[in-house]
Design a protein around this motif. Sequence first.
Motif, PDB file in Angstrom:
ATOM      1  N   ASP A  38       0.817  -1.214   0.000  1.00  0.00           N
ATOM      2  CA  ASP A  38       0.000   0.000   0.000  1.00  0.00           C
ATOM      3  C   ASP A  38       0.853   1.267   0.000  1.00  0.00           C
ATOM      4  OD1 ASP A  38      -2.161  -1.658   0.046  1.00  0.00           O
ATOM      5  OD2 ASP A  38      -2.735  -1.247   2.128  1.00  0.00           O
ATOM      6  N   ALA A  39       1.906   1.269   0.787  1.00  0.00           N
ATOM      7  CA  ALA A  39       2.755   2.459   0.875  1.00  0.00           C
ATOM      8  C   ALA A  39       3.342   2.823  -0.486  1.00  0.00           C
ATOM      9  CB  ALA A  39       3.880   2.225   1.882  1.00  0.00           C
ATOM     10  N   GLN A  40       3.770   1.809  -1.243  1.00  0.00           N
ATOM     11  CA  GLN A  40       4.336   2.055  -2.565  1.00  0.00           C
ATOM     12  C   GLN A  40       3.282   2.564  -3.542  1.00  0.00           C
ATOM     13  OE1 GLN A  40       6.050  -2.008  -2.825  1.00  0.00           O
ATOM     14  NE2 GLN A  40       8.003  -0.996  -3.229  1.00  0.00           N
ATOM     15  N   GLY A 110     -11.556  12.564  -4.976  1.00  0.00           N
ATOM     16  CA  GLY A 110     -11.217  11.361  -4.221  1.00  0.00           C
ATOM     17  C   GLY A 110      -9.733  11.084  -4.216  1.00  0.00           C
ATOM     18  N   LEU A 111      -9.061  11.334  -5.343  1.00  0.00           N
ATOM     19  CA  LEU A 111      -7.623  11.119  -5.426  1.00  0.00           C
ATOM     20  C   LEU A 111      -6.894  12.000  -4.413  1.00  0.00           C
ATOM     21  CD1 LEU A 111      -5.086   9.946  -6.803  1.00  0.00           C
ATOM     22  CD2 LEU A 111      -5.276  11.791  -8.498  1.00  0.00           C
ATOM     23  N   GLY A 112      -7.283  13.268  -4.351  1.00  0.00           N
ATOM     24  CA  GLY A 112      -6.654  14.174  -3.397  1.00  0.00           C
ATOM     25  C   GLY A 112      -6.908  13.763  -1.957  1.00  0.00           C
ATOM     26  N   ALA A 113      -8.136  13.339  -1.680  1.00  0.00           N
ATOM     27  CA  ALA A 113      -8.484  12.921  -0.311  1.00  0.00           C
ATOM     28  C   ALA A 113      -7.701  11.678   0.099  1.00  0.00           C
ATOM     29  CB  ALA A 113      -9.985  12.651  -0.226  1.00  0.00           C
ATOM     30  N   VAL A 114      -7.536  10.740  -0.828  1.00  0.00           N
ATOM     31  CA  VAL A 114      -6.803   9.504  -0.538  1.00  0.00           C
ATOM     32  C   VAL A 114      -5.331   9.800  -0.265  1.00  0.00           C
ATOM     33  CG1 VAL A 114      -5.905   7.405  -1.610  1.00  0.00           C
ATOM     34  CG2 VAL A 114      -8.346   7.920  -1.727  1.00  0.00           C
ATOM     35  N   ILE A 115      -4.744  10.663  -1.068  1.00  0.00           N
ATOM     36  CA  ILE A 115      -3.328  10.998  -0.879  1.00  0.00           C
ATOM     37  C   ILE A 115      -3.111  11.688   0.467  1.00  0.00           C
ATOM     38  CG2 ILE A 115      -1.473  12.493  -1.728  1.00  0.00           C
ATOM     39  CD1 ILE A 115      -2.402  11.825  -4.564  1.00  0.00           C
ATOM     40  N   ASP A 116      -4.001  12.601   0.831  1.00  0.00           N
ATOM     41  CA  ASP A 116      -3.890  13.283   2.127  1.00  0.00           C
ATOM     42  C   ASP A 116      -4.033  12.296   3.284  1.00  0.00           C
ATOM     43  OD1 ASP A 116      -3.532  15.698   0.874  1.00  0.00           O
ATOM     44  OD2 ASP A 116      -5.629  16.307   1.046  1.00  0.00           O
ATOM     45  N   LEU A 117      -5.004  11.383   3.164  1.00  0.00           N
ATOM     46  CA  LEU A 117      -5.253  10.419   4.238  1.00  0.00           C
ATOM     47  C   LEU A 117      -4.130   9.396   4.348  1.00  0.00           C
ATOM     48  CD1 LEU A 117      -7.164   9.357   6.431  1.00  0.00           C
ATOM     49  CD2 LEU A 117      -8.362   8.040   4.645  1.00  0.00           C
ATOM     50  N   SER A 118      -3.484   9.092   3.237  1.00  0.00           N
ATOM     51  CA  SER A 118      -2.430   8.064   3.253  1.00  0.00           C
ATOM     52  C   SER A 118      -1.260   8.446   4.152  1.00  0.00           C
ATOM     53  CB  SER A 118      -1.925   7.803   1.830  1.00  0.00           C
ATOM     54  OG  SER A 118      -1.253   8.941   1.307  1.00  0.00           O
ATOM     55  N   ALA A 122      -2.576   4.580   6.244  1.00  0.00           N
ATOM     56  CA  ALA A 122      -2.524   3.943   4.934  1.00  0.00           C
ATOM     57  C   ALA A 122      -3.655   2.942   4.733  1.00  0.00           C
ATOM     58  CB  ALA A 122      -1.175   3.247   4.747  1.00  0.00           C
ATOM     59  N   GLU A 123      -4.020   2.249   5.793  1.00  0.00           N
ATOM     60  CA  GLU A 123      -5.071   1.237   5.673  1.00  0.00           C
ATOM     61  C   GLU A 123      -6.423   1.883   5.355  1.00  0.00           C
ATOM     62  OE1 GLU A 123      -7.092  -2.412   8.279  1.00  0.00           O
ATOM     63  OE2 GLU A 123      -5.313  -1.363   9.022  1.00  0.00           O
ATOM     64  N   GLN A 124      -6.764   2.948   6.070  1.00  0.00           N
ATOM     65  CA  GLN A 124      -8.010   3.654   5.788  1.00  0.00           C
ATOM     66  C   GLN A 124      -7.990   4.290   4.397  1.00  0.00           C
ATOM     67  OE1 GLN A 124      -8.948   6.474   8.859  1.00  0.00           O
ATOM     68  NE2 GLN A 124      -9.235   4.918  10.447  1.00  0.00           N
ATOM     69  N   ALA A 125      -6.828   4.789   4.023  1.00  0.00           N
ATOM     70  CA  ALA A 125      -6.696   5.408   2.708  1.00  0.00           C
ATOM     71  C   ALA A 125      -6.951   4.392   1.596  1.00  0.00           C
ATOM     72  CB  ALA A 125      -5.308   6.027   2.556  1.00  0.00           C
ATOM     73  N   LEU A 128     -10.635   3.730   1.353  1.00  0.00           N
ATOM     74  CA  LEU A 128     -11.280   4.848   0.672  1.00  0.00           C
ATOM     75  C   LEU A 128     -11.024   4.804  -0.826  1.00  0.00           C
ATOM     76  CD1 LEU A 128     -12.847   7.503   0.768  1.00  0.00           C
ATOM     77  CD2 LEU A 128     -10.672   8.680   1.247  1.00  0.00           C
ATOM     78  N   TRP A 129      -9.808   4.447  -1.218  1.00  0.00           N
ATOM     79  CA  TRP A 129      -9.444   4.374  -2.633  1.00  0.00           C
ATOM     80  C   TRP A 129     -10.274   3.322  -3.360  1.00  0.00           C
ATOM     81  CZ3 TRP A 129      -7.789   7.161  -6.257  1.00  0.00           C
ATOM     82  CH2 TRP A 129      -7.112   6.658  -7.379  1.00  0.00           C
ATOM     83  N   VAL A 130     -10.481   2.194  -2.705  1.00  0.00           N
ATOM     84  CA  VAL A 130     -11.308   1.129  -3.293  1.00  0.00           C
ATOM     85  C   VAL A 130     -12.750   1.609  -3.452  1.00  0.00           C
ATOM     86  CG1 VAL A 130     -12.285  -1.169  -2.916  1.00  0.00           C
ATOM     87  CG2 VAL A 130      -9.864  -0.748  -2.431  1.00  0.00           C
ATOM     88  N   VAL A 131     -13.274   2.295  -2.442  1.00  0.00           N
ATOM     89  CA  VAL A 131     -14.646   2.806  -2.497  1.00  0.00           C
ATOM     90  C   VAL A 131     -14.800   3.823  -3.624  1.00  0.00           C
ATOM     91  CG1 VAL A 131     -16.368   4.183  -1.260  1.00  0.00           C
ATOM     92  CG2 VAL A 131     -15.121   2.387  -0.057  1.00  0.00           C
ATOM     93  N   ILE A 132     -13.845   4.733  -3.724  1.00  0.00           N
ATOM     94  CA  ILE A 132     -13.903   5.763  -4.768  1.00  0.00           C
ATOM     95  C   ILE A 132     -13.858   5.129  -6.158  1.00  0.00           C
ATOM     96  CG2 ILE A 132     -12.609   7.659  -5.835  1.00  0.00           C
ATOM     97  CD1 ILE A 132     -11.837   8.475  -2.953  1.00  0.00           C
ATOM     98  N   ASN A 133     -12.958   4.182  -6.346  1.00  0.00           N
ATOM     99  CA  ASN A 133     -12.866   3.513  -7.641  1.00  0.00           C
ATOM    100  C   ASN A 133     -14.149   2.767  -7.987  1.00  0.00           C
ATOM    101  OD1 ASN A 133     -10.302   4.298  -8.504  1.00  0.00           O
ATOM    102  ND2 ASN A 133      -9.296   2.678  -7.363  1.00  0.00           N
TER     103      ASN A 133
END
Length: 214
Positions: A38-40, A110-118, A122-125, A128-133
């Motif tokens: 996930d981090a990568q 969503g992309l911006g929100a995921v990057i900020d949350l990561s 990272a797990e929550q991010a 969120l990324w899966v939900v947005i997609n």
Amino acid sequence: MNNLQKLGGIAALFEAAIYISAFVFFGVFWDYPVSAEDAQKFIFLTNNQVVLSIVNLTMYVAFGLFLAILVLAIHQRMKNKAPALSQLASIFGIVWVGLVIASGMIANIGLGAVIDLSAKNAEQAMTLWVVINTIVEGLGGGNEVVGGLWVLLLSLAGLKIIELPKLLNCFGIFIGSVGILTIYPAEILTEIFGLGQIVWFSWLGVAMLISRQN
């Protein structure tokens, strides 16, 4: 009226160009590390945020704006000879415009929100990324039912009133039917619809530019 038909033809060609650009970008240049940790993945998204945002803006928002012009032009072309089918097709065309534009805006926000949350969790991010997609795919990527209905109905109208080339209308009926079938989650159907749309938009654009009557 001829000016609107010309604009519609140009818009259709831009639609085809956007489809081609999206296929080339994700097929050749986009190297998302699917199997990485996930981090990568978040490092990759952060480094490519600007590029991906521009692609989303083009692939969804710009596509939707050109589509709006095309929907109006096709409706104006057919409304007098096939009012019921033309109006019904336009309803689905307008809905498709809204869904596509909404998909692009959700994808970028969503992309911006995921990057900020990561940076915090990272797990929550990733969740969120899966939900947005999933939302983006459901609205304007993996499900082409609304677009398929628009193409199918206006192609039926075109055959009924002998408007636009007969082979184009027959091809549109096929592609529209495939789009409707994408309600079943099979990637091959989405790919056929996407590739078919390149041909259909290109053909439609040329036809509208050559013949701008009515």
